[in-house]
Design a protein around this motif. Sequence first.
Motif, short mmCIF file in Angstrom:
data_model
loop_
_atom_site.label_atom_id
_atom_site.label_comp_id
_atom_site.label_asym_id
_atom_site.label_seq_id
_atom_site.Cartn_x
_atom_site.Cartn_y
_atom_site.Cartn_z
N LYS A 188 0.88 -1.17 0.00
CA LYS A 188 0.00 0.00 0.00
C LYS A 188 0.92 1.22 0.00
N VAL A 189 0.77 2.08 -0.97
CA VAL A 189 1.63 3.26 -1.03
C VAL A 189 1.36 4.17 0.18
N ARG A 190 0.12 4.25 0.63
CA ARG A 190 -0.29 4.97 1.85
C ARG A 190 -1.29 4.09 2.59
N THR A 191 -1.53 4.36 3.87
CA THR A 191 -2.43 3.50 4.65
C THR A 191 -3.84 3.47 4.09
N ASN A 192 -4.28 4.55 3.43
CA ASN A 192 -5.64 4.61 2.90
C ASN A 192 -5.71 4.25 1.41
N ALA A 193 -4.59 3.82 0.82
CA ALA A 193 -4.54 3.47 -0.60
C ALA A 193 -4.95 2.01 -0.79
N PRO A 194 -5.38 1.66 -2.01
CA PRO A 194 -5.68 0.25 -2.26
C PRO A 194 -4.41 -0.60 -2.21
N ALA A 229 -6.12 8.67 10.22
CA ALA A 229 -7.57 8.89 10.41
C ALA A 229 -8.13 8.04 11.54
N THR A 230 -7.63 6.80 11.69
CA THR A 230 -8.20 5.89 12.69
C THR A 230 -7.28 5.60 13.86
N GLY A 231 -5.97 5.84 13.69
CA GLY A 231 -5.01 5.50 14.73
C GLY A 231 -4.66 4.02 14.76
N ARG A 232 -5.20 3.25 13.83
CA ARG A 232 -4.95 1.81 13.79
C ARG A 232 -3.67 1.49 13.02
N SER A 233 -3.06 0.38 13.41
CA SER A 233 -1.89 -0.11 12.68
C SER A 233 -2.35 -0.76 11.38
N VAL A 234 -1.64 -0.45 10.29
CA VAL A 234 -1.97 -0.98 8.97
C VAL A 234 -0.71 -1.58 8.37
N VAL A 235 -0.83 -2.83 7.89
CA VAL A 235 0.28 -3.44 7.18
C VAL A 235 0.36 -2.76 5.82
N ILE A 267 11.28 2.60 12.01
CA ILE A 267 11.64 3.40 10.84
C ILE A 267 11.42 4.86 11.18
N LYS A 268 12.37 5.71 10.82
CA LYS A 268 12.18 7.15 10.90
C LYS A 268 12.31 7.68 9.48
N TRP A 269 11.14 7.99 8.87
CA TRP A 269 11.11 8.46 7.48
C TRP A 269 11.84 9.78 7.33
N ALA A 270 12.33 10.05 6.13
CA ALA A 270 13.01 11.31 5.83
C ALA A 270 12.00 12.47 5.81
N LYS A 271 10.75 12.16 5.43
CA LYS A 271 9.66 13.15 5.41
C LYS A 271 8.42 12.47 5.98
N GLU A 272 7.40 13.24 6.23
CA GLU A 272 6.16 12.66 6.75
C GLU A 272 5.56 11.66 5.77
N VAL A 273 5.12 10.53 6.32
CA VAL A 273 4.39 9.50 5.60
C VAL A 273 3.20 9.14 6.49
N ASN A 274 2.01 9.22 5.95
CA ASN A 274 0.81 8.90 6.73
C ASN A 274 0.69 9.74 8.00
N GLY A 275 1.06 11.00 7.91
CA GLY A 275 0.85 11.94 9.03
C GLY A 275 1.97 12.03 10.04
N ASP A 276 3.00 11.19 9.94
CA ASP A 276 4.13 11.30 10.86
C ASP A 276 5.38 10.73 10.19
N ARG A 277 6.44 10.60 10.96
CA ARG A 277 7.70 10.11 10.38
C ARG A 277 8.10 8.75 10.95
N ARG A 278 7.12 8.01 11.54
CA ARG A 278 7.45 6.73 12.17
C ARG A 278 6.66 5.57 11.56
N ALA A 279 7.30 4.40 11.56
CA ALA A 279 6.66 3.15 11.16
C ALA A 279 7.51 2.02 11.71
N GLN A 280 7.12 0.79 11.42
CA GLN A 280 7.84 -0.39 11.88
C GLN A 280 8.16 -1.29 10.70
#
Length: 176
Positions: A50-56, A161-167, A127-140
């Motif tokens: 998924k390119v973004r959490t809300n993308a197909p 939007a939901t605060g839920r973890s998304v693969v 992960i600490k992104w170089a720029k914001e991704v999905n509203g922040d700069r953190r992921a796993q």
Amino acid sequence: MLSGPKVTQTIKVAIAAATASMLMAGAAKADESAFLKTLAGNWSGKGTVKVRTNAPTMKVTCRFKSDANASSLALNGRCTSLAIFSRVISASLKASGDTYTGSYVGAGTGTAGLGGKRAGNAISLAIKWAKEVNGDRRAQMTIEKTGASGMRLTTIDTDPATGRSVVTSRIELRRS
């Protein structure tokens, strides 16, 4: 000058503790070396991105070359989805004991920082992104050895939007 059986025993205990500590440090390094070497080689497989959490979700086919030595791992590859998506992906990690640091390129935002630890067959990384991704700069991210000839790469991010973890990606690879 201090002497006697009590002082001698204290010195022996201190020497034994220092020796055990050095041996354990060597064993930890050897364990990482053996683990990292199991991830070396050419890998191919399929997964979803998924390119973004809300993308197909897109189905992808990926190929990676992994170079590993006693204290580092470098994954370099490409994932494609028909003519819609093609992205170069790389991760470079250095191990110090069971602690890993490094960098990741693949989200399209520049080079991200990685840091984490190995537990069992998986290296779990923040992960600490170089720029914001999905509203922040953190992921796993998790790099996991699966079976004798498999590896799974997974990234998880938080949906703003939901605060839920998304693969956001899960790629199942086999040694090729």
